[in-house]
Motif scaffolding. Structure first.
Motif, PDB file in Angstrom:
ATOM      1  N   PRO A 106      -4.208 -92.747 -44.608  1.00 13.77           N
ATOM      2  CA  PRO A 106      -4.433 -94.053 -43.988  1.00 13.77           C
ATOM      3  C   PRO A 106      -4.439 -93.982 -42.464  1.00 13.77           C
ATOM      4  O   PRO A 106      -3.798 -93.115 -41.858  1.00 13.77           O
ATOM      5  N   ARG A 107      -5.143 -94.916 -41.875  1.00 13.17           N
ATOM      6  CA  ARG A 107      -5.243 -94.932 -40.415  1.00 13.17           C
ATOM      7  C   ARG A 107      -3.876 -95.021 -39.752  1.00 13.17           C
ATOM      8  O   ARG A 107      -3.637 -94.388 -38.712  1.00 13.17           O
ATOM      9  N   GLU A 108      -2.962 -95.812 -40.323  1.00 11.74           N
ATOM     10  CA  GLU A 108      -1.668 -95.997 -39.667  1.00 11.74           C
ATOM     11  C   GLU A 108      -0.881 -94.686 -39.563  1.00 11.74           C
ATOM     12  O   GLU A 108      -0.093 -94.505 -38.634  1.00 11.74           O
ATOM     13  N   VAL A 109      -1.097 -93.766 -40.509  1.00 13.54           N
ATOM     14  CA  VAL A 109      -0.428 -92.465 -40.426  1.00 13.54           C
ATOM     15  C   VAL A 109      -1.039 -91.637 -39.299  1.00 13.54           C
ATOM     16  O   VAL A 109      -0.330 -91.044 -38.486  1.00 13.54           O
ATOM     17  N   PHE A 110      -2.369 -91.592 -39.256  1.00 11.38           N
ATOM     18  CA  PHE A 110      -3.027 -90.879 -38.170  1.00 11.38           C
ATOM     19  C   PHE A 110      -2.687 -91.501 -36.816  1.00 11.38           C
ATOM     20  O   PHE A 110      -2.499 -90.790 -35.823  1.00 11.38           O
ATOM     21  N   ASP A 111      -2.616 -92.829 -36.756  1.00 13.58           N
ATOM     22  CA  ASP A 111      -2.280 -93.491 -35.491  1.00 13.58           C
ATOM     23  C   ASP A 111      -0.889 -93.087 -35.009  1.00 13.58           C
ATOM     24  O   ASP A 111      -0.662 -92.890 -33.807  1.00 13.58           O
ATOM     25  N   GLU A 112       0.055 -92.974 -35.948  1.00  9.51           N
ATOM     26  CA  GLU A 112       1.408 -92.564 -35.570  1.00  9.51           C
ATOM     27  C   GLU A 112       1.409 -91.117 -35.075  1.00  9.51           C
ATOM     28  O   GLU A 112       2.096 -90.785 -34.087  1.00  9.51           O
ATOM     29  N   ALA A 113       0.635 -90.248 -35.728  1.00  7.79           N
ATOM     30  CA  ALA A 113       0.530 -88.866 -35.257  1.00  7.79           C
ATOM     31  C   ALA A 113      -0.037 -88.825 -33.851  1.00  7.79           C
ATOM     32  O   ALA A 113       0.460 -88.098 -32.978  1.00  7.79           O
ATOM     33  N   LYS A 114      -1.071 -89.617 -33.589  1.00  7.15           N
ATOM     34  CA  LYS A 114      -1.682 -89.639 -32.258  1.00  7.15           C
ATOM     35  C   LYS A 114      -0.722 -90.206 -31.213  1.00  7.15           C
ATOM     36  O   LYS A 114      -0.711 -89.749 -30.064  1.00  7.15           O
ATOM     37  N   ARG A 115       0.069 -91.185 -31.625  1.00  4.52           N
ATOM     38  CA  ARG A 115       1.071 -91.724 -30.697  1.00  4.52           C
ATOM     39  C   ARG A 115       2.038 -90.636 -30.258  1.00  4.52           C
ATOM     40  O   ARG A 115       2.348 -90.492 -29.063  1.00  4.52           O
ATOM     41  N   GLN A 116       2.509 -89.849 -31.227  1.00  7.70           N
ATOM     42  CA  GLN A 116       3.438 -88.774 -30.898  1.00  7.70           C
ATOM     43  C   GLN A 116       2.766 -87.688 -30.052  1.00  7.70           C
ATOM     44  O   GLN A 116       3.384 -87.142 -29.128  1.00  7.70           O
ATOM     45  N   HIS A 166       4.261 -86.824 -26.372  1.00 11.66           N
ATOM     46  CA  HIS A 166       4.896 -85.533 -26.116  1.00 11.66           C
ATOM     47  C   HIS A 166       3.976 -84.526 -25.421  1.00 11.66           C
ATOM     48  O   HIS A 166       4.476 -83.576 -24.792  1.00 11.66           O
ATOM     49  N   ALA A 167       2.669 -84.695 -25.538  1.00 13.51           N
ATOM     50  CA  ALA A 167       1.752 -83.707 -24.963  1.00 13.51           C
ATOM     51  C   ALA A 167       0.767 -84.309 -23.976  1.00 13.51           C
ATOM     52  O   ALA A 167       0.006 -83.564 -23.342  1.00 13.51           O
ATOM     53  N   GLY A 168       0.757 -85.628 -23.842  1.00  9.60           N
ATOM     54  CA  GLY A 168      -0.114 -86.264 -22.861  1.00  9.60           C
ATOM     55  C   GLY A 168      -1.582 -86.303 -23.231  1.00  9.60           C
ATOM     56  O   GLY A 168      -2.413 -86.683 -22.401  1.00  9.60           O
ATOM     57  N   LEU A 169      -1.918 -85.945 -24.455  1.00  9.43           N
ATOM     58  CA  LEU A 169      -3.314 -85.931 -24.869  1.00  9.43           C
ATOM     59  C   LEU A 169      -3.731 -87.346 -25.275  1.00  9.43           C
ATOM     60  O   LEU A 169      -3.054 -88.000 -26.064  1.00  9.43           O
ATOM     61  N   ALA A 170      -4.846 -87.805 -24.736  1.00 16.22           N
ATOM     62  CA  ALA A 170      -5.318 -89.161 -25.019  1.00 16.22           C
ATOM     63  C   ALA A 170      -5.582 -89.340 -26.503  1.00 16.22           C
ATOM     64  O   ALA A 170      -6.154 -88.465 -27.151  1.00 16.22           O
ATOM     65  N   ARG A 171      -5.186 -90.462 -27.034  1.00 19.18           N
ATOM     66  CA  ARG A 171      -5.373 -90.736 -28.457  1.00 19.18           C
ATOM     67  C   ARG A 171      -6.841 -90.639 -28.857  1.00 19.18           C
ATOM     68  O   ARG A 171      -7.164 -90.155 -29.937  1.00 19.18           O
ATOM     69  N   GLU A 172      -7.723 -91.131 -27.992  1.00 17.22           N
ATOM     70  CA  GLU A 172      -9.149 -91.145 -28.320  1.00 17.22           C
ATOM     71  C   GLU A 172      -9.786 -89.769 -28.219  1.00 17.22           C
ATOM     72  O   GLU A 172     -10.979 -89.606 -28.518  1.00 17.22           O
ATOM     73  N   ASP A 176       3.151 -82.097 -34.489  1.00 17.18           N
ATOM     74  CA  ASP A 176       3.708 -80.781 -34.177  1.00 17.18           C
ATOM     75  C   ASP A 176       2.614 -79.716 -34.126  1.00 17.18           C
ATOM     76  O   ASP A 176       2.627 -78.832 -33.257  1.00 17.18           O
ATOM     77  N   GLY A 177       1.669 -79.780 -35.076  1.00 18.24           N
ATOM     78  CA  GLY A 177       0.604 -78.787 -35.099  1.00 18.24           C
ATOM     79  C   GLY A 177      -0.253 -78.824 -33.846  1.00 18.24           C
ATOM     80  O   GLY A 177      -0.607 -77.782 -33.294  1.00 18.24           O
ATOM     81  N   VAL A 178      -0.587 -80.026 -33.386  1.00 16.71           N
ATOM     82  CA  VAL A 178      -1.379 -80.144 -32.159  1.00 16.71           C
ATOM     83  C   VAL A 178      -0.577 -79.661 -30.955  1.00 16.71           C
ATOM     84  O   VAL A 178      -1.108 -78.948 -30.090  1.00 16.71           O
ATOM     85  N   ARG A 179       0.690 -80.009 -30.895  1.00 15.53           N
ATOM     86  CA  ARG A 179       1.524 -79.557 -29.768  1.00 15.53           C
ATOM     87  C   ARG A 179       1.630 -78.034 -29.757  1.00 15.53           C
ATOM     88  O   ARG A 179       1.592 -77.411 -28.679  1.00 15.53           O
TER      89      ARG A 179
END
Length: 480
Positions: A87-97, A101-107, A145-148
């Protein structure tokens, strides 16, 4: 004598000073990759089929496979997670983190599910409390965590892109019937085609397939493999024990291409990634291979052929020491599909009479879905993304997209090659074209498809417009 680690450090500095990737204009492409284990715990229901038995065994672990690219001006991340749909809300929470923590833009983060049918649900039950459940919180955190970690692994890199054809493992599963054959649906009507069909009275495919594998190869400055991101438009394979957790052929591809590239035991580890293309109406042929295989045999066969197809083209590629990386995102509003008054009345009658036998399979299930559609909000907002890596274009849609939509986008995109990753940044069901809606079939049923009939046309137009925007940005003064 210097300790070995100091000698290696001095050599590394010297190599960096004469690194050919440091172009005259100072541009450096960097890349990093990592994986996160997202395997759920046992006992949760396996989703993706009409029955949802509890998971009893983990055959192979599920992962979120992450790739980060940075051209010096723009940083992007691509995540492909082993799940039926997220679901989008799970991906949105991952992008928020990731942003926190890493400063990468959500978009600038593309997140997608593979569509394995051998995993437990990433969705919420109707009885769950508001907010994310335990597994959803775990999943969002592990994606972040994987993206970081991929960012931690960033290093000078070079990239190449290419294509390979693998037609043996794709067939359009929506088929017309022989004259005189009836195809009743759960709404009291008749369809012209049937999905998920293997019956002998169903003969002619109702649409095309896309046999092309589009891929990106990422290497370190010394040629060490960092990652391969591939895209293939085939739904899933299955044919595994019903209570096993498995990443299906997507996970098998990651293992197989690592072995074919002799990329075991690297540091940082090599990451193979297979994303799902536009496969909403495309299955694996039931007679390929023709012999009957044991559990997991067919998916390993498919994974091996797809991985070998990619590897066969790697020697022909031209690697680029630097390539522009760019990405754009839009929110698109779509109308939620609503039942007619007759459909709603029929659904309520079925639900009110649980003892009434079903006239066709799944009739009562679709009655419940019809009522839910009626009660749903009138519109939804979905994310569409377009990105380019050199001359490679990648689009994303949060649906199970039909092959003809993907082929049309490929043909009209200014980037060659182009692919579309489905089930990205959300999961909203099937996305038939308007012409396919007229034919009926499982993928077009109300509740399987949840948005307006013109949605595929609107999303394709937006994506092509976004690709053109990226092309113009790169050719304008001061562009990448």
């Amino acid at each position: 004598m210097y300790p070995t680690r100091i000698v290696l450090g001095i050599c590394g500095i010297a190599l960096w000073m004469c690194d050919p990737l440091v172009a005259a204009d100072g541009k450096i492409l960097r890349a990093g990759a990592a994986t996160s284990n997202i395997t759920p715990w046992l006992g949760q229901p396996i989703v993706g089929n009409w029955q949802s038995p509890p998971a009893k065994h983990v055959h192979d672990e599920l992962h979120a496979r992450c790739l980060v690219l940075d051209d010096g001006a723009t940083r992007i991340a691509i995540v492909v997670a082993d799940s039926l749909g997220i679901p989008r809300e799970v991906f949105d929470e991952a992008k928020r983190q990731i942003h926190e923590h890493a400063g990468l833009a959500r978009e600038h983060v593309l997140t997608a599910a593979t569509h394995t049918h051998s995993g437990t649900s990433a969705g919420s039950s109707k009885a769950s409390a508001p907010g994310l459940n335990d597994y959803q919180r775990f999943l969002a955190g592990r994606i972040a965590d994987g993206v970081r970690r991929a960012i931690n692994n960033l290093e000078p890199a070079r990239v190449a892109w290419g294509t390979a054809d693998e037609p043996r493992h794709v067939t359009n599963r929506r088929r017309f019937a022989k004259p005189g054959t009836t195809i009743p649906n759960p709404f009291g009507g008749q369809d012209q085609v049937k999905g998920c069909a293997v019956q002998r009275d169903l003969v002619k495919p109702a649409g095309p397939v896309d046999p092309q594998i589009v891929f990106l190869s990422v290497q370190a400055a010394d040629g060490r493999p960092i990652a391969v991101l591939a895209n293939y438009s085939m739904h899933y394979v299955g044919e595994v024990p019903s209570q096993d957790i498995s990443a299906d052929y997507f996970g098998a591809f990651a293992q197989r291409i690592q072995r074919l590239l002799q990329a075991d035991w690297l540091d940082p580890p090599f990451v193979g990634i297979l994303s799902n293309g536009t496969s909403g109406d495309v299955d694996n042929p039931y007679n390929c291979p023709p012999e009957r295989l044991p559990p997991y045999g067919r998916l390993w066969h498919v994974a091996d052929d797809v991985a070998r197809g990619v590897v066969s083209q790697l020697a022909t590629l031209e690697y680029h020491d630097w390539a522009p990386v760019d990405m754009t995102q839009r929110e698109i509003e779509l109308a939620v599909r609503k039942p007619t008054a007759d459909q709603l009345a029929r659904a309520r009658q079925l639900v009110a009479d649980p003892q009434r036998p079903e006239a066709v399979p799944h009739e009562r299930e679709y009655a419940y879905r019809t009522i839910r559609q009626h009660e749903s909000p009138a519109t939804i907002q979905v994310i569409v993304q377009a990105l380019r890596i050199g001359e490679l274009g990648i689009g994303s849609m949060p649906f199970e997209v039909f092959a003809e939509t993907g082929l049309d986008i490929k043909a009209r995109s200014p980037f060659k090659p182009t692919c579309t990753i489905e089930l990205a940044n959300g999961s909203y069901g099937y996305l038939p074209t308007p012409a396919q809606h007229k034919l009926g079939g499982y993928e077009s049923w109300l509740g399987t498809n949840r948005v307006e009939i013109e949605a595929s046309t609107k999303l394709s137009a937006a994506l092509l417009d976004m690709f053109e925007e990226l092309r113009q940005r790169s050719s304008s003064p001061g562009g990448s």
